[in-house]
Design an enzyme around this catalytic site. Structure first.
Site, PDB file in Angstrom:
ATOM      1  N   ASP A 116       0.839  -1.193   0.000  1.00  0.00           N
ATOM      2  CA  ASP A 116       0.000   0.000   0.000  1.00  0.00           C
ATOM      3  C   ASP A 116       0.879   1.250   0.000  1.00  0.00           C
ATOM      4  O   ASP A 116       2.046   1.212   0.401  1.00  0.00           O
ATOM      5  CB  ASP A 116      -0.898   0.032   1.237  1.00  0.00           C
ATOM      6  N   VAL A 117       0.278   2.364  -0.376  1.00  0.00           N
ATOM      7  CA  VAL A 117       1.037   3.605  -0.487  1.00  0.00           C
ATOM      8  C   VAL A 117       1.660   4.016   0.848  1.00  0.00           C
ATOM      9  O   VAL A 117       2.766   4.586   0.885  1.00  0.00           O
ATOM     10  CB  VAL A 117       0.139   4.734  -1.057  1.00  0.00           C
TER      11      VAL A 117
END
Length: 229
Positions: free
Chosen positions: A101-102
Site C-alpha cells: 500500500d502507499v
C-alpha cells in the site's frame, strides 16, 4: 530470440522502431547487415546497432526499500512510483512482486523474469511474508489464536489462511502471512477491533530486507537470494 525482440530487450527502442532501423541498414549481425526482424540470434552472436555493439540481455532481480508515499506501480498520476526510484533503463518491463500500500514501507522485489515473479507471488507456493506492525490499541493475547485460526474478513467468502503473530510489545507485533489479500494485515487487525498505525514488510520467503538500505534505495539480489525462490 528474434532479432527485433533481442534489440528491444537491451535498448529503449520499441520493436516497431527496431524494424525501421533494420530496414535502414543500421543493424549488423556478426559483421553483416541484417534486415530480417525474425532472424534468430543468441548471446554468442555479435549484434551491433548503428555501429555500436549491444551487450546480451541479462535478467534483473532487485530488492528495493519502498518509502511511505510511493506506490507499487509503473505509472501513477498522483504519486511517485517504485520504478521511478530505479536509475536503470527499461524499468517499465519490470514485474513488481508483492505490492505494498502507499503508506506501507519495506521490502519490494522487482524482476523482468516472469517465471520467477510468478513463483514469488503464486498463492500455491505459500511464500511467507513477514511484517512489522504498530497498532493504535494494545494487542490482546487472544489475537494470536484468532490469527492462527484464520479470520473471515468483511466482504470475503472464506477465512484467511493461518497467520503467525508474534507479540513484541503492547502495541507492536510481527506477523507472517502466507497469502496476499487486499490490505490484508490492516483488515485482519480491524476484524479484531484494532487499527494499524504503521506497517513495514521485512521479509519475503527467505529474502530479508537489507539493513544497509535506506528508504528509496535498492540493490541487486545475490545468487543465493534468487535461488531461494
Amino acid at each position: 530470440m528474434r532479432l527485433d525482440k533481442y534489440i528491444a530487450s537491451v535498448t529503449d527502442f520499441s520493436r516497431k522502431e527496431v524494424k525501421r532501423m533494420l530496414h535502414a541498414d543500421e543493424v549488423t549481425v556478426n559483421g553483416e547487415h541484417e534486415r530480417d526482424a525474425g532472424r534468430k540470434v543468441s548471446d554468442t552472436d555479435d549484434v551491433c546497432l548503428q555501429g555500436l555493439p549491444l551487450d546480451p540481455p541479462s535478467t534483473r532481480y532487485i530488492m528495493l526499500y519502498k518509502p511511505e508515499g510511493v506506490v507499487c506501480s509503473n505509472d501513477d498520476p498522483t504519486h511517485p512510483t517504485v520504478t521511478a526510484l530505479l536509475e536503470m533503463p527499461r524499468v517499465e518491463r519490470l514485474h513488481i512482486c508483492g505490492r505494498l500500500d502507499v503508506d506501507t514501507t519495506g521490502l519490494v522485489l522487482l524482476t523482468d523474469d516472469g517465471q520467477w515473479a510468478h513463483r514469488v507471488t503464486s498463492p500455491n507456493r505459500h511464500t511467507g511474508k513477514i511484517y512489522h506492525v504498530i497498532t493504535s490499541d494494545p494487542i490482546t493475547p487472544d489475537t494470536v489464536r484468532i490469527f492462527a485460526d484464520g479470520i473471515m474478513l468483511n466482504g470475503e467468502h472464506r477465512r484467511t489462511k493461518p497467520a503467525e503473530l508474534e507479540l513484541l510489545s503492547e502495541r507492536e507485533a510481527r506477523v507472517c502471512l502466507h497469502e496476499g489479500r487486499y490490505h490484508q494485515v490492516k483488515r485482519m487487525f480491524a476484524a479484531v477491533g484494532n487499527r494499524v498505525d504503521a506497517l513495514h514488510r521485512e521479509q519475503i520467503g527467505d529474502i530479508i530486507l537489507d539493513e544497509m538500505l535506506e528508504p528509496g534505495e535498492y540493490r541487486e539480489l545475490t545468487p543465493a537470494e534468487i535461488a531461494s525462490v
